[in-house]
Each structure stands twice: as C-alpha cells, then as structure tokens.
Write a protein that holds these residues in place. Structure first.
Motif, mmCIF file in Angstrom:
data_model
loop_
_atom_site.group_PDB
_atom_site.id
_atom_site.type_symbol
_atom_site.label_atom_id
_atom_site.label_comp_id
_atom_site.label_asym_id
_atom_site.label_seq_id
_atom_site.Cartn_x
_atom_site.Cartn_y
_atom_site.Cartn_z
ATOM 1 N N ASP A 125 -43.364 -35.505 113.118
ATOM 2 C CA ASP A 125 -44.153 -35.763 111.875
ATOM 3 C C ASP A 125 -45.397 -36.678 112.009
ATOM 4 O O ASP A 125 -46.438 -36.593 111.622
ATOM 5 C CB ASP A 125 -43.495 -36.087 110.556
ATOM 6 N N TYR A 174 -46.741 -37.593 114.936
ATOM 7 C CA TYR A 174 -47.552 -36.872 115.834
ATOM 8 C C TYR A 174 -48.522 -35.810 115.088
ATOM 9 O O TYR A 174 -49.806 -36.077 115.213
ATOM 10 C CB TYR A 174 -46.830 -36.218 117.021
ATOM 11 N N GLU A 175 -48.025 -35.090 114.297
ATOM 12 C CA GLU A 175 -48.777 -34.394 113.605
ATOM 13 C C GLU A 175 -49.726 -35.069 112.757
ATOM 14 O O GLU A 175 -50.910 -34.626 112.377
ATOM 15 C CB GLU A 175 -47.963 -33.379 112.621
ATOM 16 N N GLN A 176 -49.423 -36.391 111.947
ATOM 17 C CA GLN A 176 -50.282 -37.055 111.365
ATOM 18 C C GLN A 176 -51.494 -37.582 112.113
ATOM 19 O O GLN A 176 -52.611 -37.832 111.409
ATOM 20 C CB GLN A 176 -49.328 -38.277 110.499
ATOM 21 N N ALA A 179 -53.875 -35.120 112.806
ATOM 22 C CA ALA A 179 -54.688 -34.668 111.555
ATOM 23 C C ALA A 179 -55.802 -35.738 111.204
ATOM 24 O O ALA A 179 -56.549 -35.242 110.760
ATOM 25 C CB ALA A 179 -53.504 -34.264 110.463
#
Length: 120
Positions: free
Chosen positions: A87, A89-91, A94
């Motif tokens: 999560d 990494y995804e943030q 983004a």
C-alpha cells in the motif's frame, strides 16, 4: 549519464547510493538529509532524478515528495526505502514517484530503479 540528487538522512546510505550511482555512470548532483536541504539542492542543481528515503528522522518522505513535485511537477523521484508494504508503494506511485527500490539494495537493483525512473 544523469545528474542525481540523493535525499536520505543517513550519511552512510548517501555514500553507498552515491558510490553505486557513480559505478553506473551517473553524476551525484548533490546530497540532502531533510526537506529544506532537498528543495535548496534541487533548485540549485536541477537534477535529472532524485533518490528519496521515506523515513528521515522526524521528516516524512511523502511530504518531501509532495514538496519537490510542487516546485517541479515533472521532477523524477525514485524512492529508496526499507518500507516495502504494497500500500505504501501504491501511495507513492499515486502521488507522483517514478519508482521504488527496496532497502537493502544492490548496485544492480539501484541502477535498474534509476533507469526506470529516468525513462518514466
């Protein structure tokens, strides 16, 4: 050869990243250990890419990422961090990071992450 700014609060980590970058044919444009230094070095050096740690003492790498992108929305930032939660990494992606290299890292992993960040 790219000019790269290293942002990490640990002098040893900055030295290792710098050595690995130079072995890969890149130039270390500067070093910073906090947000204020990172912004000043970015403005002065105009690097092609920034490597950024997420945990820098009391400072938050996410805040540094946002500050760099506020100054230059086209800034290329690759996060180099021990925080490998999916999560996170995804943030980061983004919010505008161009890549992620997990710590501990090898010279090859860093070179690959930098190459991907420069190409993105």
């Amino acid at each position: 050869m790219a000019k790269i700014l290293i942002v990490d609060d640990c002098p040893i980590t900055r030295a290792i990243i710098g050595d690995f970058l130079q072995l890969s044919g890149h130039q270390v444009a500067g070093e910073a250990e906090n947000q204020a230094q990172a912004l000043a070095a970015y403005a002065a050096q105009k690097p092609d890419l920034v490597t950024l740690d997420l945990s820098m003492g009391e400072e938050d790498g996410f805040a540094v990422l946002r500050a760099l992108l506020a100054v230059d929305p086209k800034a290329k930032v690759v996060v180099v961090s021990a925080n490998t939660q999916a999560d996170i990494y995804e943030q980061l992606i983004a919010q505008g990071a161009r890549g992620f290299v997990p710590k501990p890292f090898s010279a090859d992993a860093l070179a690959s992450g930098v190459a991907k960040g420069l190409a993105a």
